[in-house]
Design a protein around this motif. Structure first.
Motif, PDB file in Angstrom:
ATOM      1  N   SER A 160      35.775   1.382  65.274  1.00  0.00           N
ATOM      2  CA  SER A 160      36.858   0.529  64.786  1.00  0.00           C
ATOM      3  C   SER A 160      36.580   0.014  63.383  1.00  0.00           C
ATOM      4  O   SER A 160      37.321  -0.825  62.869  1.00  0.00           O
ATOM      5  N   ASN A 161      35.513   0.525  62.753  1.00  0.00           N
ATOM      6  CA  ASN A 161      35.137   0.064  61.418  1.00  0.00           C
ATOM      7  C   ASN A 161      34.778   1.264  60.539  1.00  0.00           C
ATOM      8  O   ASN A 161      33.654   1.401  60.074  1.00  0.00           O
ATOM      9  N   LEU A 162      35.778   2.132  60.319  1.00  0.00           N
ATOM     10  CA  LEU A 162      35.565   3.300  59.467  1.00  0.00           C
ATOM     11  C   LEU A 162      35.684   2.919  57.996  1.00  0.00           C
ATOM     12  O   LEU A 162      36.378   1.972  57.632  1.00  0.00           O
ATOM     13  N   SER A 163      35.015   3.694  57.158  1.00  0.00           N
ATOM     14  CA  SER A 163      35.095   3.483  55.716  1.00  0.00           C
ATOM     15  C   SER A 163      36.535   3.643  55.237  1.00  0.00           C
ATOM     16  O   SER A 163      37.283   4.495  55.726  1.00  0.00           O
ATOM     17  N   ARG A 164      36.921   2.829  54.257  1.00  0.00           N
ATOM     18  CA  ARG A 164      38.255   2.924  53.666  1.00  0.00           C
ATOM     19  C   ARG A 164      38.260   3.827  52.435  1.00  0.00           C
ATOM     20  O   ARG A 164      39.296   4.001  51.793  1.00  0.00           O
ATOM     21  N   LYS A 165      37.112   4.392  52.110  1.00  0.00           N
ATOM     22  CA  LYS A 165      37.031   5.272  50.952  1.00  0.00           C
ATOM     23  C   LYS A 165      37.631   6.643  51.266  1.00  0.00           C
ATOM     24  O   LYS A 165      37.820   7.015  52.419  1.00  0.00           O
ATOM     25  N   GLU A 166      37.896   7.386  50.216  1.00  0.00           N
ATOM     26  CA  GLU A 166      38.475   8.715  50.356  1.00  0.00           C
ATOM     27  C   GLU A 166      37.457   9.679  50.945  1.00  0.00           C
ATOM     28  O   GLU A 166      36.291   9.687  50.554  1.00  0.00           O
ATOM     29  N   GLY A 167      37.904  10.487  51.903  1.00  0.00           N
ATOM     30  CA  GLY A 167      37.059  11.504  52.512  1.00  0.00           C
ATOM     31  C   GLY A 167      37.594  12.899  52.235  1.00  0.00           C
ATOM     32  O   GLY A 167      38.674  13.071  51.668  1.00  0.00           O
ATOM     33  N   ILE A 168      36.836  13.893  52.657  1.00  0.00           N
ATOM     34  CA  ILE A 168      37.156  15.297  52.401  1.00  0.00           C
ATOM     35  C   ILE A 168      37.804  15.929  53.633  1.00  0.00           C
ATOM     36  O   ILE A 168      37.388  15.682  54.762  1.00  0.00           O
ATOM     37  N   VAL A 169      38.816  16.772  53.385  1.00  0.00           N
ATOM     38  CA  VAL A 169      39.424  17.599  54.432  1.00  0.00           C
ATOM     39  C   VAL A 169      38.977  19.038  54.189  1.00  0.00           C
ATOM     40  O   VAL A 169      39.003  19.520  53.049  1.00  0.00           O
ATOM     41  N   SER A 170      38.575  19.730  55.242  1.00  0.00           N
ATOM     42  CA  SER A 170      38.106  21.103  55.069  1.00  0.00           C
ATOM     43  C   SER A 170      38.592  21.988  56.207  1.00  0.00           C
ATOM     44  O   SER A 170      39.072  21.508  57.238  1.00  0.00           O
TER      45      SER A 170
END
Length: 205
Positions: A160-170
């Motif tokens: 319930s506490n994931l990073s709000r930063k941009e992640g990668i889709v692959s």
């Protein structure tokens, strides 16, 4: 404030906490931006026009053990090296992704997730995937039934506490970029994850 419609075709039917079979671990809206990214191993013709395909999809991390097929689809590149990983669990999704401000849609279906770095109490990495029926827009495409893979830091050993930063889709495709012919991870876009409650208040659906 705008209220989320309970009849929205993009809504996720959340599992109820305390259910005998499922327990809510975290629900999010993914804001996904598919398109050519620097350094990707995708075919040079894929996304060469710089088109972008944006969509949102609601997901929920559950405590339901994943099926054998889902376990087999889970990325395995990050296993080993002394890192502890959880079993693979079911990732629930809304039945439709929302495209072009609701004027288009893309059917989606459940996938799976795993937590890597179980020995680290302050931060782990959640790796997850979902399946779609695909979408084509000129030279940009999401292949039907080919899983889209995502990963983000999870803080405090808490989904319930994931990073709000941009992640990668692959995606996973066969190729020679690693020196031998094998299944490779190829970047196809970026995403952000926002808690579902917050996203529904902000988006109005």
């Amino acid at each position: 404030k705008a209220q989320a419609s309970t009849t929205s075709p993009w809504s996720l039917s959340l599992s109820k906490s305390g259910s005998e079979r499922e327990q809510v671990s975290g629900a999010y809206r993914l804001y996904v931006d598919i398109g050519r990214e620097p350094g990707t191993w995708m075919d040079p013709r894929w996304g060469a026009s710089d088109r972008r395909l944006e969509f949102t999809i609601d997901v929920q991390f559950t405590s339901v053990a994943a099926s054998r097929d889902t376990q087999n689809d889970m990325v395995k590149d990050n296993l080993g090296g002394g890192s502890q990983s959880s079993p693979v669990y079911e990732l629930k999704t809304a039945s439709l992704a929302r495209l072009r401000q609701g004027f288009d849609q893309m059917p989606c279906s459940k996938g799976g997730y795993r937590l890597d770095g179980a020995g680290n109490k302050s931060q782990q990495t959640v790796r997850f995937f979902l399946r779609t029926e695909g979408k084509q827009d000129g030279d940009l495409s999401i292949e039907p039934n080919a899983p889209l893979y995502f990963s983000l830091p999870a803080f405090g050993n808490n989904l319930s506490n994931l990073s709000r930063k941009e992640g990668i889709v692959s995606v996973r495709q066969m190729g020679w970029h690693t020196g031998w012919y094998r299944e490779e991870s190829r970047i196809v876009g970026v995403f952000r994850a926002v808690s579902l409650d917050e996203a529904q208040r902000k988006d109005g659906f």
